[in-house]
Design an enzyme around this catalytic site. Structure first.
Site, short mmCIF file in Angstrom:
data_model
loop_
_atom_site.label_atom_id
_atom_site.label_comp_id
_atom_site.label_asym_id
_atom_site.label_seq_id
_atom_site.Cartn_x
_atom_site.Cartn_y
_atom_site.Cartn_z
N ARG A 30 -11.37 -2.33 1.04
CA ARG A 30 -10.44 -1.59 1.90
C ARG A 30 -11.06 -0.32 2.47
O ARG A 30 -10.37 0.69 2.64
CB ARG A 30 -9.16 -1.21 1.13
N ARG A 34 -6.03 3.41 5.53
CA ARG A 34 -5.18 4.57 5.76
C ARG A 34 -5.66 5.89 5.18
O ARG A 34 -5.17 6.94 5.57
CB ARG A 34 -3.76 4.27 5.24
N ARG A 43 -3.66 3.37 14.22
CA ARG A 43 -2.42 2.71 13.80
C ARG A 43 -1.17 3.34 14.43
O ARG A 43 -0.11 2.70 14.45
CB ARG A 43 -2.32 2.72 12.28
N ASP A 79 -7.09 -9.48 7.52
CA ASP A 79 -6.27 -9.60 6.32
C ASP A 79 -6.32 -11.04 5.82
O ASP A 79 -6.52 -11.96 6.62
CB ASP A 79 -4.81 -9.20 6.61
N TYR A 154 1.32 -16.14 -2.26
CA TYR A 154 2.03 -15.60 -1.08
C TYR A 154 2.87 -16.68 -0.40
O TYR A 154 4.00 -16.43 0.02
CB TYR A 154 1.04 -14.97 -0.10
O1 CP3 Z 1 -11.57 -4.13 2.82
C1 CP3 Z 1 -11.43 -3.86 4.04
O2 CP3 Z 1 -11.61 -2.71 4.50
C2 CP3 Z 1 -11.12 -4.98 5.01
C3 CP3 Z 1 -9.76 -5.11 5.34
C4 CP3 Z 1 -8.79 -5.81 4.42
C5 CP3 Z 1 -7.40 -5.59 4.52
N1 CP3 Z 1 -6.77 -6.45 3.69
C6 CP3 Z 1 -6.76 -4.61 5.42
C7 CP3 Z 1 -5.38 -4.20 5.19
C8 CP3 Z 1 -8.99 -6.77 3.43
C9 CP3 Z 1 -10.30 -7.36 2.89
C10 CP3 Z 1 -7.70 -7.18 2.99
C11 CP3 Z 1 -7.50 -8.26 2.00
C12 CP3 Z 1 -6.17 -8.40 1.42
N2 CP3 Z 1 -4.95 -8.35 2.01
C13 CP3 Z 1 -5.96 -8.75 0.05
C14 CP3 Z 1 -7.04 -9.03 -0.94
C15 CP3 Z 1 -7.60 -7.77 -1.47
C16 CP3 Z 1 -6.71 -7.07 -2.47
O3 CP3 Z 1 -6.26 -5.96 -2.15
O4 CP3 Z 1 -6.48 -7.65 -3.53
C17 CP3 Z 1 -4.58 -8.85 -0.15
C18 CP3 Z 1 -3.88 -9.18 -1.44
C19 CP3 Z 1 -3.95 -8.60 1.11
C20 CP3 Z 1 -2.50 -8.65 1.40
C21 CP3 Z 1 -2.00 -7.37 1.92
N3 CP3 Z 1 -2.29 -6.86 3.18
C22 CP3 Z 1 -1.14 -6.45 1.28
C23 CP3 Z 1 -0.59 -6.63 -0.11
C24 CP3 Z 1 -0.93 -5.39 2.18
C25 CP3 Z 1 -0.05 -4.18 1.99
C26 CP3 Z 1 -0.77 -3.25 1.11
C27 CP3 Z 1 -0.36 -1.82 1.28
O5 CP3 Z 1 -1.08 -1.05 0.64
O6 CP3 Z 1 0.55 -1.46 2.03
C28 CP3 Z 1 -1.68 -5.65 3.35
C29 CP3 Z 1 -1.80 -4.79 4.54
C30 CP3 Z 1 -3.15 -4.25 4.82
N4 CP3 Z 1 -4.32 -5.00 4.83
C31 CP3 Z 1 -3.49 -2.91 5.19
C32 CP3 Z 1 -4.87 -2.88 5.43
C33 CP3 Z 1 -5.69 -1.70 5.90
C34 CP3 Z 1 -2.51 -1.77 5.36
C35 CP3 Z 1 -1.90 -1.96 6.72
C36 CP3 Z 1 -1.51 -0.71 7.44
O7 CP3 Z 1 -2.35 -0.12 8.16
O8 CP3 Z 1 -0.32 -0.38 7.37
#
Ligand code: CP3
Length: 349
Positions: A30, A34, A43, A79, A154
């Site tokens: 990640r 943010r 964003r 994502d 999911y």
């Molecule tokens: O690592 C990186 O920088 C690459 C980007 C990336 C995102 N999601 C961006 C993201 C990667 C590799 C993911 C993978 C992802 N997404 C996983 C596997 C990794 C882990 O965390 O276990 C999972 C389970 C998801 C599903 C997901 N996407 C969730 C649960 C959420 C909400 C999380 C939260 O903190 O609000 C997301 C949204 C998401 N994916 C964001 C980002 C930067 C936040 C979105 C925003 O800008 O509002």
């Protein structure tokens, strides 16, 4: 034979291959997100999904942590939910993912589509090509996907969950449906990862974020087996390229005795395991991890000590990639991310 170029000689690729490096390479799960004001600025103008679907913007935010901190590897901004819509499952983010019509039975599974990612997810491949072009020629780009088991949670729960009641009900109550769903997800995931590599990704990570909810036997039956299917499939189709594959099962501690059987080049280690103990249990397989993301809130001197302790524990065998044990938190202080990166980069034996 490995050809000699900036990417294959990079610290990251060398560590993935278990070759000695003068210090561990560092990147952070990640890393575009943010906690960075530049990300939040982008964003303000677009939704998260629009950001994922606009190659120029996905490229811009992927580059932000590379330009700001000089990480040794970058990861595609996207994502794990991205392949679900072309399978026929609409996804929204609020901010966590929400699937309006979750999978309930075998007839829902039969309706799920496999697809050509170069057609249906051309925006991802365009983003990979744009990022590859924007990156320094010796900075590897990691492509990624969710593992079949994590994607199943999911699809079945319709979003995130605390206790995974629907997933557990299907796993134990309808094994036939479970295996049909996992098989379909494995096929889609392999196709998707191969397409990312062909578009220019230099390594691939399979995220099994929720594998840790399983008992050891369930881990082998539902998570590991399908991660291995994906890894074997991808490796066979990319046989003429050096594209290391990382498998990250979050919560891997109870499964260390079988973890390496997934066949990945690198195993991701979360923060709940002592890294020295994990390395001992896993033998010579390269590993990635595992500082607690919470350490980024420590006072600077204590953070520096934690970073050095992770490096020291990781260096018993060649092939350690420094990372957090899971994604960076949205409120993590930038100056501590910088201190972590600088501490790793200035470390020497
Ligand atoms: O690592 C990186 O920088 C690459 C980007 C990336 C995102 N999601 C961006 C993201 C990667 C590799 C993911 C993978 C992802 N997404 C996983 C596997 C990794 C882990 O965390 O276990 C999972 C389970 C998801 C599903 C997901 N996407 C969730 C649960 C959420 C909400 C999380 C939260 O903190 O609000 C997301 C949204 C998401 N994916 C964001 C980002 C930067 C936040 C979105 C925003 O800008 O509002």
């Amino acid at each position: 034979m490995q050809k000699s170029d900036g990417i294959s000689d990079s610290l990251f690729i060398r560590a993935c291959r278990g070759l000695p490096t003068e210090r561990p390479p560092i990147w952070m799960m990640r890393q575009a997100g943010r906690y960075m004001p530049e990300y939040r600025k982008v964003r303000e103008k677009v939704s998260f999904l629009e950001l994922c679907r606009t190659p120029d913007l996905a490229c811009e935010v992927t580059m932000q942590p590379i330009n700001e901190f000089g990480f040794d590897a970058s990861i595609l901004f996207s994502d794990i939910m991205v392949p679900l819509p072309p399978m026929g499952l609409a996804v929204d983010f609020t901010p966590g993912p929400v699937i309006a019509q979750p999978i309930q039975n075998e007839s829902d599974i039969a309706k799920l589509k496999t697809f050509d990612p170069n057609e249906e997810l051309s925006y991802v491949m365009d983003a990979v090509r744009a990022i590859r072009k924007a990156l320094p020629s010796d900075t590897p780009l990691i492509g990624f996907a969710g593992s079949p088991f994590t994607m199943m949670t999911y699809c079945v729960e319709g979003g995130g969950s605390k206790a995974y009641p629907k997933t557990r009900a299907m796993m134990y109550g309808n094994k036939k449906a479970t295996h049909a769903l996992l098989s379909k997800l494995a096929q889609v995931t392999a196709d998707y990862l191969v397409a990312q590599a062909n578009a220019g990704a230099n390594a691939l990570q399979l995220f099994d974020s929720w594998a840790g909810i399983l008992p050891p036997s369930g881990f082998e039956e539902f998570a590991l087996k399908y991660a291995k299917l994906v890894i074997d499939n991808v490796r066979e189709r990319l046989a003429d390229q050096c594209v290391p594959i990382i498998y990250f099962a979050n919560g891997c501690a109870p499964y260390l005795n079988v973890y390496a059987n997934c066949g990945a080049d690198v195993l991701g280690i979360d923060w709940r395991v002592d890294l020295a103990a994990a390395r001992k249990a896993l033998g010579s397989v390269p590993v990635q991890g595992n500082m607690d993301p919470g350490c980024l809130y420590l006072p600077p001197e204590e953070l520096r000590k934690e970073v050095i302790s992770v490096i020291e524990k990781g260096r018993s065998t060649p092939g350690h990639i420094f990372n957090l044990g899971h994604g960076v938190m949205p409120t993590a202080p930038m100056e501590n991310v910088r201190l972590m990166v600088d501490t790793v980069k200035s470390w020497s034996a």
